[in-house]
Design an enzyme around this catalytic site. Structure first.
Site, PDB file in Angstrom:
ATOM      1  CB  SER A 168      -0.748  -0.319   1.187  1.00  0.00           C
ATOM      2  OG  SER A 168      -0.271  -0.028   2.393  1.00  0.00           O
ATOM      3  CG  ASP A 222       7.244  -3.027  -2.674  1.00  0.00           C
ATOM      4  OD1 ASP A 222       7.164  -4.156  -2.268  1.00  0.00           O
ATOM      5  OD2 ASP A 222       7.047  -2.358  -1.235  1.00  0.00           O
ATOM      6  CE1 TYR A 248      12.193  -4.721   3.118  1.00  0.00           C
ATOM      7  CE2 TYR A 248      13.644  -2.853   3.261  1.00  0.00           C
ATOM      8  CZ  TYR A 248      13.844  -4.098   2.211  1.00  0.00           C
ATOM      9  OH  TYR A 248      13.601  -4.512   1.124  1.00  0.00           O
TER      10      TYR A 248
HETATM   11  C1  GLA Z   1       8.831  -5.055   0.932  1.00  0.00           C
HETATM   12  C2  GLA Z   1       9.970  -3.458   0.311  1.00  0.00           C
HETATM   13  C3  GLA Z   1      10.892  -4.475  -1.562  1.00  0.00           C
HETATM   14  C4  GLA Z   1      11.739  -5.230  -0.622  1.00  0.00           C
HETATM   15  C5  GLA Z   1      10.601  -6.580  -0.507  1.00  0.00           C
HETATM   16  C6  GLA Z   1      11.141  -8.283  -0.264  1.00  0.00           C
HETATM   17  O1  GLA Z   1       8.266  -4.937   0.080  1.00  0.00           O
HETATM   18  O2  GLA Z   1       9.221  -2.698   0.066  1.00  0.00           O
HETATM   19  O3  GLA Z   1      11.748  -3.427  -2.034  1.00  0.00           O
HETATM   20  O4  GLA Z   1      12.682  -5.430  -0.439  1.00  0.00           O
HETATM   21  O5  GLA Z   1       9.758  -6.438   0.896  1.00  0.00           O
HETATM   22  O6  GLA Z   1      10.993  -8.297  -1.684  1.00  0.00           O
END
Ligand code: GLA
Length: 362
Positions: A120, A173, A223
């Site tokens: 989103s 994304d 992350y």
């Molecule tokens: C999130 C991040 C992306 C990518 C994915 C994992 O969606 O926004 O840039 O790293 O995780 O593939």
């Protein structure tokens, strides 16, 4: 004369396969979905004393689904948290990139639940960009995104995530959102930024997502730590990115760096195999690749959670031939692939590839 109104739609995305590969300059195979975020913009001072240079011009934003507001000066958005950080970041980064902006009232609405793994946030950033650029432009009304450098726009949106929201995310994304097309997945090479359309023909099979119920925020999950671990692995291997890492060479890495690198190298290979499986119409092979990707995300990359695992089990119990967590992990949705005649579990919803971001009639 700048415009009085503009409107834009930007889709969320499902990543079929290729997770945590984007910032490692690897490969991924996402598609834009039919659901997304819509932004309606209205110039507060049509015609422009509210231009970017006006000290009085402001942005008023209303998030309809949350019934929350924000208001800030166009020339100097201050830092905040939550959805407001995306709006302020987009405005600041567009101004910094030299786009002429005008004071505006924004109505934001969407069908992609935040933190669900359907991106989103990229949909919000891209829809805001398109609507604000269009509102501030003075040329003939734009019908398409032609003329906008979509790679540059994706990078601009990623800067919003990195610098305004604090998530060190890559370009997956935003590129999926900007380049998506009906019935099409995109094989993205993040080293060359080459984007290859791949026909997503499912021959009666279905893709569906089931929410684990666990919300994530990349800025506060593991992350950024995963990204730092990959950078550390590159340093030890003396390679510019894990794309360049040799599979045999990673044996020298200490744990968990070796497992992180093993995931990335294996995942790049699985993306190539998934493209081949789709071209051959071999959906059972695609299912096996989804399973292998999930196992690697769980055991090597360690981004799954008990709630995600329970969701994977539910999807498998319903008869999916393959299932995997989608997106950054630490919660969000699970994707399943179902053969013709097999129904996804209750609460799952079908996903299909839809159009990329575009302007709407205002
Ligand atoms: C999130 C991040 C992306 C990518 C994915 C994992 O969606 O926004 O840039 O790293 O995780 O593939």
């Amino acid at each position: 004369m700048a415009r009085e109104r503009s409107a834009a739609f930007a889709p969320g995305r499902v990543n079929l396969i290729g997770e945590h590969t984007d910032y490692n300059l690897g490969l991924a195979l996402p598609f834009a979905i039919t659901e997304g975020v819509t932004v309606h913009a209205q110039a507060i001072e049509p015609g422009g004393q509210g231009g970017a240079t006006s000290a009085q011009a402001s942005i008023e934003a209303h998030a309809r689904d949350l019934d929350e507001h924000d208001e800030f000066p166009l020339a100097a958005p201050a830092r905040v948290e939550g959805w407001r950080a995306f709006v302020r970041g987009v405005v600041a980064e567009l101004a910094r990139a030299g786009f002429p902006l005008v004071g505006a009232r924004l109505q934001i609405s969407g069908q992609v639940p935040p933190g669900s793994g359907l991106s989103s946030s990229a949909a919000l950033e891209v829809a805001l960009c398109l609507a604000l650029i269009e509102l501030g432009s003075t040329g003939p009304p734009a019908r398409t995104r032609d003329g906008l450098d979509r790679i540059a726009l994706a990078r601009l949106c990623a800067r919003v995530e990195n610098e305004w929201v604090g998530a060190q995310t890559g370009l997956l994304d935003q590129l999926a959102c900007l380049y998506g097309a009906v019935d099409t997945a995109l094989c993205i090479d993040f080293r060359s930024l080459e984007i290859q359309p791949v026909a997503l023909e499912l021959h009666g099979w279905r893709l569906a997502v089931l929410d684990s119920g666990e919300r994530h925020a990349h800025a506060s999950s593991g992350y950024n730590q995963r990204r730092a671990e990959c950078a550390q692995a590159c340093e030890l291997l003396d390679v510019p990115s894990l794309r360049e890492a040799d599979e045999c060479a990673i044996a020298v890495l200490p744990d968990p760096l070796r497992r992180r690198a093993a995931h990335v190298i294996g995942e790049n290979r699985r993306v190539r195999q998934a493209v081949a499986a789709l071209s051959a119409g071999d959906l059972p092979a695609l299912g096996r690749l989804l399973d292998a990707s999930h196992a690697s995300l769980r055991d090597h990359y360690e981004v799954s959670t008990p709630a995600v695992e329970a969701t994977v089990r539910r999807i498998r119990a319903a008869g999916a031939v393959g299932a995997r967590l989608v997106g950054g992990g630490f919660g969000g949705i699970v994707l399943g692939l179902f053969a013709p005649g097999v129904s996804p579990p209750d609460g799952a919803r079908g996903v299909r590839p839809g159009a990329g971001a575009h302007l709407l009639d205002a």
